[in-house]
Scaffold this active site. Structure first.
Site: not given
Ligand code: MSP
Length: 509
Positions: A19, A22, A144
């Site tokens: 989304h 990411h 959470c």
């Molecule tokens: N797999 C772990 C990261 C492991 S790194 C060794 C993870 N994955 S994630 O897919 O959940 O998220 C990845 C990144 O996307 C994170 O930096 C997270 O902050 C970012 N985001 C997910 N949702 C977000 C928003 N709504 N806004 C900004 N960034 C967001 O965590």
């Protein structure tokens, strides 16, 4: 000055498709990578996918697939999005790859052999969406704090890493470094406070099997976080690959929700293994929708394609870094994206470019005029504003203050428009005695376009390349380097320009 720059994004969970949250992290890291290439550094940029753990295993189960089949079916959507968004990563690591698995095992075997790992019975509260344990006092209404979903009670025998042993090193040495190893520096206190109460941390799970086996006790798999973090070095062929020797330590871009892992667990793990910790962990804020962190879990996830269709790839890349002070949270709304796109890209940069190129075509036969002999105070004043903006841009991007960098660009655009209104070359062009004035004005305006193409290139690479082609400069945009390309006067008089297509077509609301 450091001549190399290694930058990474978090690796994304493949429980689902991406989304815009990411994409925000990845675009920001891409801008940093492109900016440092523009500065002439040798850059390596890594992204990838985090494929193990319970969250992914459950998604696979819910979809009636084996975990491996599931991740193989989802990864292409991530790779395609990054290529559509012009992400310039040099490598893409999947944690199910052999190169990652063997090195992760080697790493933890090393810490086990050195006595930093022990077995203990553990009971804790676990959020599967975060893949993280929480203390009871960290929960909000028993749920959470990030996802607002119930946590699960986990009771099992786990291997533990003696994280608490590294508390003093973290606080007295690592966090005390100058420059601080955490960006924005305001987050450093939060990290230090967390580290003050540092406990040993679980590094294995034994109640499910989707993970990398603990080499000395394969009934356990390595806990997904302390496995995933290692991607930043396994992708460089840690421990003895050339890439590792060349590029590590680097800069890890993360969202604020995963700062603790990156600024506490990760440096301590590395230090315990005798490896340098990251130079810097850059944490950005969240994209909020209706005031809440956008997420698939809460059904507020927006797929980037929904925005790219309307605003284009460059409009997408530009908006989030422009609208949100990097490091802070920011609310996403269609209305604000539309307003900014039209005001700054379509009417701002886009109109400026088409106006100036059209004037050069109509008054100078499409050749960049020679300013010599016609320059007066307005050109000198405009040039001085532009030169200051280039310095401000460079300073901002060196500090990862992307929004300030875009402010500096906006200053050039506004000033250029005012300058044109003030000097009105289209009027002067009717009077042959003003030829030299017209030439000097149009040269300055074209030179502003050249600067804009260069400075915007990390943010809007495709539009910058089109503008560059319109300006007819023989040397490619990719070959431009700061500071040289940021100095006034780079355009060679006589160069043939062409109008080209609209850089940022207006979007109707
Ligand atoms: N797999 C772990 C990261 C492991 S790194 C060794 C993870 N994955 S994630 O897919 O959940 O998220 C990845 C990144 O996307 C994170 O930096 C997270 O902050 C970012 N985001 C997910 N949702 C977000 C928003 N709504 N806004 C900004 N960034 C967001 O965590």
């Amino acid at each position: 000055m450091n001549s190399r720059f290694y930058v990474t994004t978090p690796i994304y969970y493949v429980n689902d498709v991406p989304h815009i949250g990411h994409a925000y992290t990845t675009v920001a890291a891409d801008v940093a990578a492109r900016f440092h290439r523009l500065k002439g550094l040798e850059v390596r940029f890594l992204t990838g996918t985090d494929e193990h753990g319970q969250k992914v295993a459950r998604a696979a189960e819910e979809n009636g697939r084996s975990p491996q089949e599931w991740v193989d079916s989802i990864v292409p959507a991530w790779k395609e999005l990054w290529s559509r968004l012009d992400i310039s990563n040099d490598d893409f690591i999947r944690t199910t790859e052999e190169r990652h698995k063997t090195r992760v095992q080697e790493f933890w075997q090393r810490l086990y052999d050195s006595g930093d790992v022990y077995l203990a019975k553990y009971e804790g509260l676990y959020c599967v969406s975060c893949e993280e344990f929480y203390k009871p006092e960290e929960l909000i209404d028993g749920k959470c704090p990030i996802h607002g979903i119930p946590v699960e009670v986990v009771s099992e025998e786990n291997y533990f890493f003696r994280l608490s042993k590294y508390k003093d090193w973290l606080i007295n040495e690592y966090y005390a470094r100058t420059p601080a190893p955490v960006y924005p520096p305001s987050r450093l206190n939060e990290v230090i406070n967390f580290a003050r109460d540092l406990q040993d941390t679980s590094i294995s799970r034994s109640t499910f099997s989707w993970g990398i086996p603990i080499p000395w006790d394969p009934k356990h798999v390595i806990y997904v976080w302390v496995e995933a973090l290692l991607n930043y070095i396994t992708a460089l062929d840690y421990p003895d690959g050339e890439l590792f020797k060349t590029f590590w330590p680097g800069v890890n871009f993360v969202g604020k929700d995963i700062l603790r892992f990156h600024a506490v667990t990760w440096p301590a793990m590395l230090h315990a293994a005798g490896v340098d910790p990251p130079d810097l962990v850059v944490a950005h804020g969240w994209l909020l929708v209706g005031g809440e962190k956008m997420s698939k879990t809460k059904l507020t996830g927006i797929h980037p394609d929904q925005l790219i269709e309307t605003f284009g790839v460059d409009g997408f890349r530009y908006y989030f870094l422009r609208d949100i002070a990097f490091g802070q949270d920011g609310n996403f709304s269609w209305e604000s994206m539309l307003a900014r796109y039209n005001a700054e890209l379509a009417n701002g940069i886009g109109n400026l470019a088409s106006r100036v190129l059209a004037l050069i075509e109509s008054t100078s036969g499409g050749a960049v005029p020679d300013p010599v002999g016609g320059e007066q105070d307005p050109e000198r004043a405009f040039r001085s504003v532009a030169e200051k903006a280039v310095v401000a841009y460079d300073d901002a991007l060196e500090r990862f203050a992307f929004h300030e960098g875009l402010d500096a660009i906006d200053t050039i655009v506004r000033e250029a428009n005012q300058y044109l209104v003030q000097t009105a070359p289209w009027k002067l062009a009717k009077d042959p005695s003003q030829r030299k004035r017209v030439d000097a004005i149009l040269y300055a305006a074209a030179e502003a376009l050249r600067l804009l193409a260069v400075l915007l290139s990390p943010f809007t690479p495709a539009a910058s390349a089109r503008l560059w082609t319109s300006l007819g400069v023989s040397e490619g945009l990719d070959a431009q380097r700061l500071p040289a390309a940021g100095r006034w006067g780079g355009l060679v008089p006589g160069t043939k320009v062409s109008k080209g297509e609209s850089l940022f077509p207006r979007v109707d609301g």
